[in-house]
Design an enzyme around this catalytic site. Structure first.
Site, PDB file in Angstrom:
ATOM      1  CB  SER A   1      34.358  31.129  77.142  1.00  0.00           C
ATOM      2  OG  SER A   1      35.529  31.107  76.366  1.00  0.00           O
TER       3      SER A   1
ATOM      4  CG  HIS B   1      30.810  33.130  78.741  1.00  0.00           C
ATOM      5  ND1 HIS B   1      29.838  32.291  78.241  1.00  0.00           N
ATOM      6  CD2 HIS B   1      31.808  33.125  77.837  1.00  0.00           C
ATOM      7  CE1 HIS B   1      30.251  31.771  77.095  1.00  0.00           C
ATOM      8  NE2 HIS B   1      31.438  32.269  76.826  1.00  0.00           N
TER       9      HIS B   1
ATOM     10  CE  LYS C   1      29.343  34.029  74.649  1.00  0.00           C
ATOM     11  NZ  LYS C   1      30.475  34.876  74.345  1.00  0.00           N
TER      12      LYS C   1
END
Ligand SMILES: *Cc1c(COP(=O)(O)O)cnc(C)c1O
Length: 401
Positions: free
Chosen positions: A191, A219, A250
């Site tokens: 990340s 992610h 996310k």
């Protein structure tokens, strides 16, 4: 005397906080007065609220303010209420949770899925439930904090390999020969760097050493890979990964919730043993329903993923041309390196004054001396948004020269 112990503690804490301020590592929060989006209203606490371009959310597909998710959440609240006032195994499982678990399994092509209230909790529960003192966990050095903490909670032997370093992974695996079970654990996308893990090589080593493979794809799911199925699908090893963890916080609407997905017996054991699952409420009905809608949208959002890739490429090439130091890669996480924490913070402050919101990251989130601004692109950014962001970087750099 009441408060006397605190007086001493306070003095020490205040000195420590002051040192953080001096080093530029003290984090201050901005406040958003609008839905999360590429275009927000934001300001400092107590300060003026101004229209701002947002380049630091994980809303990769622009779904955080999508009307279809809001409609799904609203419908769920109308028909299934607000909360459940129970953990899953007592009386906290609705059809919406079962439906979402099935939808995640179908999306990823796995056998089964178990929800957690966050991916932090998923990673916090998975190791202790599956790996004991006879076992070995081999973990990438840059793995997410929740993986590090989750591993600490298990009594298994721990081995750490240098980030993405397959020679070191092999060396660590060679030390696990007496273990009953061994597992290699990695983030799909790191990340702070935007780097993608070498999953094909990791799966090859796993086969050679008889290890399970676990990928935290927080992610990537929704944003990366064919059908948004993440880094294992991108590397064409999704059938070789045993444990997938991920988040709904996310690309998939950005609210909250996480999961462990993968082999059936592993998920079945987690339902019996994972402590964050047994002792904490799961996501509420509205979030479960909207997350399922987000999965359906993400699966068919090839156009948004194309846009996201183009946006990242446009930003990278303009910033490189402007002479900024970027970490290489293709992911919509683009780290702009400054080294010094105070410089990164000063840049982020100047950027915000120009109406562009980016966040500086410094120690201990990244190594000392590697402070950076992590820019994150979204499919919701226009070409003009990206150009404005680059212009703000150039002008802010000139301010500080
Ligand atoms: C964001 C993130 C998490 C935490 O996700 P939450 O659902 O917000 O707890 C875990 N692992 C990785 C790799 C992440 O990037």
């Amino acid at each position: 005397m009441s408060g006397a112990a605190y007086a001493t503690v306070r003095e020490a804490l205040e000195a420590e906080l002051e040192a953080m301020r001096a080093q530029g590592t003290f984090r201050r929060e901005r406040v958003i007065h609008s839905p999360q989006s590429a275009h927000i209203l934001a300001g400092a606490v107590g300060g003026a609220v101004v229209p701002t371009l947002n380049f630091c959310s994980n809303d990769y597909l622009g779904l955080a303010d999508d009307s279809r998710l809001i409609a799904a959440a609203t419908r769920a609240m109308e028909h299934r209420g607000f909360g459940l006032a129970s953990v899953r195994f007592i009386c906290g499982t609705q059809d919406l949770h079962v439906d979402l678990e099935r939808a995640v399994s179908a999306f990823l092509g796995t056998e089964d899925t178990i929800l957690f209230s966050s991916c932090f909790d998923a990673n916090g529960g998975v190791f202790e439930a599956l790996f004991g003192p006879e076992d070995a966990i081999v973990s990438d050095a840059l793995n997410h904090a929740s993986i590090i903490d989750g591993i600490r909670l298990s009594k298994a032997a721990r081995f750490r390999y240098r980030n993405g370093d397959m020679a070191d992974l092999r060396a660590q695996l060679e030390q696990t020969s007496t273990a009953r079970r061994r597992v290699i654990v990695t983030d799909g996308v790191f990340s702070m760097d935007g780097a993608v893990a070498p999953l094909r090589e990791i799966c090859d080593l796993a086969d050679e050493f008889g290890a399970l493979v676990m990928v935290d794809d927080s992610h990537a799911v929704g944003a990366v890979g064919p059908g948004g199925r993440g880094t294992p699908a991108l590397a064409e090893v999704d059938d070789r990964v045993d444990i997938f963890t991920g988040t709904f916080g996310k690309a998939l609407g950005g609210a909250s919730g996480g999961y462990v997905s993968g082999r059936a017996a592993i998920v079945a054991m987690l339902r019996q043993r994972a402590r964050p699952y047994l002792f904490s409420n799961t996501i509420p009905p509205a979030v479960a329903a909207a997350a399922r809608e987000a999965l359906a949208i993400a699966g068919a959002a090839g156009d948004r993923r194309d846009r996201l890739r183009e946006n990242a490429a446009r930003f990278r090439s303009a910033m490189t041309e402007a002479g900024f130091d970027l970490l290489p890669g293709a992911h919509p996480i683009v780290p702009v390196m400054f080294g010094d924490a105070n410089l990164a913070v000063a840049m982020a402050d100047r950027m915000l004054a120009r109406g562009v919101y980016v966040t500086a990251f410094s120690y201990p989130v990244v190594p000392l001396g590697q402070a950076r601004i992590r820019v994150q692109l979204s499919a919701a950014h226009s070409d003009e948004d990206i150009d404005r962001c680059v212009e703000a970087f150039v002008a802010s750099r000139a301010d500080l020269a």
